[in-house]
Motif scaffolding. Structure first.
Motif: not given
Ligand SMILES: NC(=O)c1ccc[n+]([C@@H]2O[C@H](COP(=O)([O-])OP(=O)(O)OC[C@H]3O[C@@H](n4cnc5c(N)ncnc54)[C@H](O)[C@@H]3O)[C@@H](O)[C@H]2O)c1
Ligand SMILES: O=C[C@H](O)CS(=O)(=O)O
Length: 474
Positions: A147-149, A173-178, A225-229, A247-250, A280-282, A374-376
């Motif tokens: 599941i991807t961002p 594979f479930k990609p981001a709908e955007k 999963f990679t995406g938001s908290l 794999e979340l944010g920061s 970008v998460c980093i 917070e993560e901007v």
């Protein structure tokens, strides 16, 4: 219209969702959304593909498919880069960079597929061990849900697909709908390279309607999963006994000591904060600068930021394009205004035009403001002075997140001391938090998630160690 691809067949539907170009706003395509029944069929098909095909496929064949996929992607670099520009609004040079990295991920996986080893366990080490032999081998898990961002639609998808397939799993594979177009093209590329069609099924839809039932399904063995908290938290709660990588944010910190090479730090951190509009998460979100060099750093940083070319991501030379949509840009603008109302200074930028938010530098911030706490996930960076090493570490660790950090100093002892104290999944010395090479162990601590990617480490997470022992006749 593009749709889910199940057992090689593309699905259509009356139930569609439009995809818009984030810069021009124009509609570029529609996606046909999968129904619950189609999702269930996809999972059954993947489950069968794992048992009938992937589990039995020799490593050299899996490697060959990954190598061919890399070669095909390399041939079509420009086509894929243009797709990322259109659907994500990422500037063309960065989109080409993403394709190059994605090719490398496939090549790392191709090399690793033939080298998935276990170990022999010494049996005479324990009382009564003599006369026995045993070893641990790595087996694939079964069906991996990827599941991807939206922000790296190609490379972050491959960080899941390539190691999962290298290890002999089947993938849903479930990609981001955007940003589904890169995912659609990538799935077809794997099939063209010879991957059995059911070994990679693509399901299109929203997180609520497709992602959530996928996570809860009994025939899924692992969720990557990679995406938001908030979504990561919900996945962990719904996944039950399945293995999960999050794999979340920061809100990544970068520390600049007074002895650092300031020119190099300024240049790399302007890129580190504003590449892909900070989505970008980093991304470098918090820059802590030692007081002696704070004014000089800020002056040079503002000047370089104001020289960035902001605008059409399709135009060569554009540094900063739009955010993913106007709603996100407005959310980020409100965070800037909120900080300014509470006493922060906008040292550069701060204006929004549609989905474009100008690269923004904040000073005089405090640790409770959203732009810090917070993560901007936007082109906003805060520059904050500090006195001592201890203070820089304390400020940096004052976060719910811990993904990557950067430390800039010429003092090697201090660099390692600080790296040891930072609560992060990774620390770079004299490099920005935003830098990632695709074979390093990569992932977070605290609320940035758990599990590691980076092909070799993702393969470890996508296999199960199985012990087999024998008692020998004496
Ligand atoms: N640590 C990393 O490696 C990394 C990398 C890139 C992005 N990110 C993070 O991703 C976020 C931005 O990406 P986004 O906006 O696409 O993230 P998001 O969490 O909104 O969505 C990510 C994916 O999850 C799906 N989803 C949503 N709700 C779901 C649910 N209930 N169950 C299952 N799936 C669901 C979405 O459809 C999408 O495919 C940021 O927080 C960023 O830091 C982290
Ligand atoms: O957005 C976060 C990603 O992990 C960044 S990168 O693609 O790995 O560089």
């Amino acid at each position: 219209m593009i749709g889910s691809i199940i057992n090689g067949k593309e699905l259509t539907s009356e139930n569609t969702m439009p995809i818009h170009n984030p810069y021009s706003g124009e509609k570029i395509d529609d996606i046909a959304l999968a129904t619950e029944q189609e999702l269930n069929e996809a999972i059954d098909d993947s489950y069968k593909a794992f048992h009938d095909t992937m589990k039995k496929m020799p490593a050299h064949e899996r490697a060959d498919i990954l190598r061919k996929t890399a070669d095909l992607l390399e041939e079509r670099t420009e086509e894929f880069a243009q797709t990322v520009v259109k659907e994500a609004g990422k500037p063309i040079s960065a989109s080409r960079g993403e394709v190059h990295r994605a090719i490398q991920v496939l090549r790392f996986a191709y090399e690793k597929a033939k080298d998935i080893t276990g170990e022999v366990i010494p049996m005479d080490a324990a009382v009564g061990g003599n006369g026995r032999m045993g070893f641990a081998k790595r087996d694939p898990l079964g069906v991996v849900a990827a599941i991807t961002p939206f922000n790296f639609p190609l490379n972050l998808s491959l960080h899941k697909l390539a190691p999962a397939l290298a290890a002999g799993n089947a993938v849903i594979f479930k990609p981001a709908e955007k940003t589904p177009i890169s995912a659609y093209k990538l799935t077809k590329l794997f099939h063209e390279a010879g991957l059995p069609e059911s070994a990679l099924n693509l399901v299109m839809g929203t997180g609520k309607e497709v992602g959530d039932p996928l996570v809860k399904h009994d025939k899924i063995h692992k969720i990557s999963f990679t995406g938001s908290l908030p979504v990561g938290r919900s996945i962990k709660e719904s996944a039950g006994f399945k293995k999960v990588t999050l794999e979340l944010g920061s809100n990544s910190p970068n520390i600049i000591f007074s002895d650092a090479d300031l020119d190099q730090a300024v240049k790399s951190l302007v890129t580190g904060a504003f590449a892909f509009s900070g989505q970008v998460c980093i991304s470098a979100q918090r820059i802590y600068v030692q007081k002696e060099v704070y004014d000089q750093f800020l002056k040079e940083y503002v000047s370089l930021t104001e020289s960035l070319k902001v605008g059409d991501p399709a135009e060569e030379g554009t540094d900063v394009g739009p955010m993913i949509n106007e709603k996100e840009a407005e959310r980020a603008k409100q965070w800037i205004d909120d900080a300014a109302e509470k006493g922060a200074t906008i040292a550069a930028g701060g204006e929004r035009n549609g989905a474009i938010l100008k690269p923004t530098i904040m000073t005089d911030v405090d640790e409770n403001m959203k732009v810090i706490a917070e993560e901007v996930f936007a082109p906003i960076v805060s520059i904050i002075p500090f006195d001592t090493e201890e203070e820089a570490v304390r400020f940096s660790n004052n976060s719910i997140y811990g993904l990557q950090a950067g430390v800039f100093t010429k003092d090697i002892n201090r660099a390692f001391r600080v790296a040891e104290k930072l609560e992060m999944g990774g620390v770079w010395i004299n490099e920005i938090s935003t830098y990632r090479q695709d074979n390093i162990p990569y992932g977070g601590v605290k609320k940035s998630g758990f599990g590691r990617e980076g092909v070799k480490y993702a393969i470890e997470d996508m296999t199960e160690l199985k012990f087999i022992g024998v008692k020998l006749e004496q």
